[in-house]
Design a protein around this motif. Structure first.
Motif, short mmCIF file in Angstrom:
data_model
loop_
_atom_site.label_atom_id
_atom_site.label_comp_id
_atom_site.label_asym_id
_atom_site.label_seq_id
_atom_site.Cartn_x
_atom_site.Cartn_y
_atom_site.Cartn_z
N VAL A 63 80.19 -64.10 82.04
CA VAL A 63 80.64 -63.87 80.67
C VAL A 63 80.34 -65.14 79.88
O VAL A 63 80.42 -66.26 80.41
CB VAL A 63 82.15 -63.55 80.64
CG1 VAL A 63 82.69 -63.55 79.21
CG2 VAL A 63 82.42 -62.20 81.31
N TYR A 64 79.97 -64.98 78.62
CA TYR A 64 79.47 -66.11 77.83
C TYR A 64 80.21 -66.28 76.51
O TYR A 64 80.74 -65.32 75.94
CB TYR A 64 77.98 -65.92 77.53
CG TYR A 64 77.10 -65.91 78.76
CD1 TYR A 64 76.54 -67.08 79.24
CD2 TYR A 64 76.85 -64.71 79.43
CE1 TYR A 64 75.73 -67.07 80.37
CE2 TYR A 64 76.05 -64.70 80.57
CZ TYR A 64 75.49 -65.88 81.03
OH TYR A 64 74.71 -65.86 82.16
N PHE A 65 80.20 -67.53 76.03
CA PHE A 65 80.71 -67.88 74.71
C PHE A 65 79.60 -68.66 74.00
O PHE A 65 79.12 -69.68 74.52
CB PHE A 65 81.96 -68.76 74.81
CG PHE A 65 83.11 -68.15 75.55
CD1 PHE A 65 84.14 -67.51 74.86
CD2 PHE A 65 83.17 -68.21 76.94
CE1 PHE A 65 85.20 -66.95 75.55
CE2 PHE A 65 84.23 -67.65 77.63
CZ PHE A 65 85.25 -67.02 76.94
N LEU A 66 79.20 -68.21 72.82
CA LEU A 66 78.20 -68.95 72.06
C LEU A 66 78.88 -70.11 71.35
O LEU A 66 79.84 -69.92 70.58
CB LEU A 66 77.50 -68.05 71.04
CG LEU A 66 76.44 -68.74 70.17
CD1 LEU A 66 75.35 -69.37 71.04
CD2 LEU A 66 75.84 -67.76 69.18
N LEU A 67 78.40 -71.32 71.61
CA LEU A 67 78.99 -72.52 71.03
C LEU A 67 78.25 -72.99 69.79
O LEU A 67 78.85 -73.45 68.83
CB LEU A 67 79.00 -73.65 72.07
CG LEU A 67 79.73 -73.34 73.38
CD1 LEU A 67 79.57 -74.51 74.34
CD2 LEU A 67 81.21 -73.06 73.12
#
Length: 234
Positions: A63-67
Motif C-alpha cells: 500500500v502506498y502514500f504519495l508524498l
C-alpha cells in the motif's frame, strides 16, 4: 527507481514524516514496538518522470502514500505509450493508493507511473502482508490490526463520499451507506473480522466507481513531508 529503506534513514526525520500519516501515527500511539515492526516493512521510493511504480496485473500486498510529485493512473496500453496516453486519473500528494488490490487479494487493475512533468516524485510504500491473515498475531497484535482496518475503512468511506458528493443521483451514491456497521464488542477479534469485511465491501464499491469515472483527489503538499524529503535527498 530509487529505493531507500526507512530503517536506513535518520530516525528523527522518519518519525516526523510518519507522524503526518494517520496509520503510522495511530499505531505508534498504541505501541512503539508495533510501530517499529511496521517501520521495517516500509520504504521510500523515488521515481523519474514517466517511470512506472505499479503495473496492471502485478500481485503484491503493498500500500502506498504519495508524498511529493504527481502520479498518473492508466488502465491499458503498452508501457511505451503510457506517457502519451490520457490518464484515467491523477494521484496527488497526501493520497493513499494500492489498498484495493491489497484488500481484495487481486491483481492490480491499473498501471501507475510518475507524471512526465513530475521531476521529483517520492512515494512511501508499506508492505501490508502481515495484515492479511486476521488470525496471525505473531508479529502484529490485535490492536495494531484494528488500527489498520479502521484506517482503511475511514479512507475508503472518505473516497466514496467524494464520489457521492460529485454524483449524488448515481445508482452507486448510497451503496456504501447501506453496509451494516459493526455493533458488537469493541477491540475484539469479532470487530477485526467485521472491519476487514467492511473494508473489502467498500473496496469493491470503489472499484465500480473507478471503472466508470476514475479516481484521484486533490490534497495539498505537507511542509513536514517536504522537509523530510529534502533532508533525505540532499
Amino acid at each position: 527507481m530509487d529505493i531507500k529503506l526507512l530503517t536506513d534513514c535518520p530516525r528523527d526525520a522518519v518519525d516526523r514524516l510518519l507522524n503526518v500519516i494517520h496509520l503510522f501515527r495511530d499505531i505508534r500511539a498504541s505501541s512503539e514496538w508495533q510501530y517499529d515492526v511496521l517501520l521495517k516493512r516500509s520504504r521510500l521510493v523515488g521515481l523519474q518522470p514517466g517511470e512506472p511504480l505499479l503495473n496492471a496485473g502485478d500481485v503484491d500486498q503493498w500500500v502506498y502514500f504519495l508524498l511529493r510529485g504527481e502520479l498518473q493512473v492508466h488502465v491499458e496500453g503498452e508501457r511505451e505509450r503510457l506517457v502519451s496516453e490520457r490518464p484515467l486519473a491523477i494521484i496527488r500528494p497526501g493520497e493513499l493508493f494500492g489498498d484495493l488490490s491489497m484488500l481484495l487479494a487481486e491483481p492490480r487493475s491499473a498501471t501507475i507511473v510518475a507524471a512526465p512533468t513530475s521531476r521529483d516524485t517520492q512515494v512511501l510504500g508499506v508492505d501490508c502482508t502481515l495484515f492479511a491473515d486476521l488470525d496471525d498475531f505473531s508479529l502484529l497484535h490485535l490492536p495494531t490490526k484494528l488500527v489498520f482496518y479502521r484506517n482503511m475503512v475511514h479512507s475508503l468511506r472518505w473516497k466514496l463520499e467524494v464520489y457521492r458528493s460529485k454524483y449524488p443521483g448515481h445508482q452507486l451514491a448510497d451503496s456504501h451507506r447501506k453496509l451494516k456497521l459493526y455493533t458488537g464488542p469493541k477491540n475484539s477479534r469479532e470487530e477485526l473480522s467485521a472491519l476487514a469485511d467492511q473494508a473489502r465491501a467498500l473496496a469493491r464499491i470503489l472499484l465500480d466507481w473507478n471503472a466508470e469515472f476514475g479516481s484521484g483527489q486533490l490534497v495539498d503538499d505537507d511542509p513536514e513531508v517536504n522537509d523530510f524529503l529534502e533532508s533525505m535527498l540532499s
